[in-house]
Design a protein around this motif. Structure first.
Motif, PDB file in Angstrom:
ATOM      1  N   ASP A 278      -4.780   5.016  -5.382  1.00 47.42           N
ATOM      2  CA  ASP A 278      -4.299   4.178  -4.283  1.00 47.42           C
ATOM      3  C   ASP A 278      -4.097   5.042  -3.044  1.00 47.42           C
TER       4      ASP A 278
ATOM      5  N   ARG B 195      -1.752   4.514  -0.803  1.00 46.16           N
ATOM      6  CA  ARG B 195      -0.346   4.538  -0.399  1.00 46.16           C
ATOM      7  C   ARG B 195       0.426   5.522  -1.285  1.00 46.16           C
ATOM      8  N   PRO B 196       1.016   6.577  -0.690  1.00 41.10           N
ATOM      9  CA  PRO B 196       1.706   7.596  -1.494  1.00 41.10           C
ATOM     10  C   PRO B 196       2.816   7.030  -2.370  1.00 41.10           C
TER      11      PRO B 196
ATOM     12  N   THR C  10       3.070   4.130  -3.691  1.00 36.66           N
ATOM     13  CA  THR C  10       2.508   3.356  -4.798  1.00 36.66           C
ATOM     14  C   THR C  10       2.029   4.278  -5.910  1.00 36.66           C
ATOM     15  N   ALA C  11       1.341   5.359  -5.530  1.00 31.73           N
ATOM     16  CA  ALA C  11       0.871   6.317  -6.538  1.00 31.73           C
ATOM     17  C   ALA C  11       2.045   6.966  -7.261  1.00 31.73           C
TER      18      ALA C  11
ATOM     19  N   CYS D 112      -3.204   9.682  -5.111  1.00 29.52           N
ATOM     20  CA  CYS D 112      -3.230   9.111  -3.765  1.00 29.52           C
ATOM     21  C   CYS D 112      -4.420   9.734  -3.035  1.00 29.52           C
TER      22      CYS D 112
END
Length: 276
Positions: free
Chosen positions: A145, A147-148, A150-151, A163
């Protein structure tokens, strides 16, 4: 656990003044033909993740050669980083998992008819529901992903996550399934994403792709009612027809196997295609 894929370095986010111009296409991003013209405009300022670093008016183009529809340009890395610094709450890992499990199960069940096991890489995994459910079928889940947060959220749940952009992964043949659920329309050059997926899949592996279907009756009805949300979808650069998606897949070494109407979002399609 096996070693993860190598990743290229990424730069830090720098706050930007507003608005920033898009990086303009001088030709069709799919077929490279220069005969492109304005189709219409859309307003992205009401998008929940809108930030004033992006101009509120989106200009949509059409290629006379292949019929593809796309925005007049895409975001710089700096603008993308600013947009990806925020996330919808329902796209955080674990959000709404129990409700989404049933929808994800129908997707995994279809994919498992063609590939029954192996490593499953979900690109742009969001709330992680597809990976959690694939694990129930015996797949080994992996996430990617941009988005940091989210990862990091997925890693806290014990699942390997990176990420990074799909095109920078260096793990040829590592995966049996790569899901691109509402991903290709976000990529400035979707062919690069398909080429990367082809490289990362094992022989006979499959991709699962979903996205809005530009050439369907529901789309036309939404247009007629002036209620089509996709002309103002902030992070989208493309509107695919089924025909054009199949052609692009075939150009990059995939054989479309299965088509379905998506239950994820309005007027969307889902396609499973095999690496050949």
């Amino acid at each position: 656990m096996s070693a993860g894929p190598a990743l290229a370095a990424t730069s830090a986010t720098v706050p930007l003044a507003s608005p920033q111009p898009r990086l303009l296409y001088d030709a069709c991003p799919l077929c490279s033909d220069a005969d492109i013209s304005v189709l219409r405009t859309g307003d992205c300022s009401r998008h929940p993740l809108y930030k004033p670093v992006v101009a509120p008016v989106m200009t949509w183009m059409r290629c006379a050669a292949c019929g593809h529809v796309f925005t007049d340009g895409y975001f710089s890395d700096e603008v993308s980083a600013e947009i990806f610094s925020a996330t919808n709450p329902n796209q955080q890992p674990g959000a709404g998992f129990e409700q989404n499990r049933y929808l994800s199960a129908r997707i995994v069940e279809r994919v498992a008819r063609f590939v029954p096991d192996g490593r499953w890489l979900d690109v742009g995994f969001g709330n992680g529901s597809l990976l959690f459910t694939a694990e129930e079928w015996g797949f080994e889940p992996h996430g990617l992903d941009l988005r940091p947060s989210t990862a990091e959220g997925l890693r806290r749940l014990g699942i390997e996550a990176h990420c990074a952009d799909l095109t920078v992964l260096d793990a040829p043949g590592r995966y049996s399934v790569i899901s691109l659920a509402d991903v290709l329309e976000h990529m400035p050059y979707p062919g690069e994403g398909l080429a990367a997926a082809h490289r990362l899949l094992r022989d006979g592996g499959v991709i699962f792709a979903s996205m809005p279907h530009y050439d369907c009756s529901v789309w036309r009805l939404l247009d007629a009612a002036e209620a089509n949300p996709y002309w103002g979808e902030l992070e989208h650069f493309h509107n695919f027809s089924r025909r054009r998606l199949y052609e692009l897949m075939e150009e990059h070494g995939f054989e479309p196997l299965h088509y379905a109407v998506s239950e994820r979002y309005r007027a969307c399609m889902e396609v499973i295609a095999r690496r050949v």
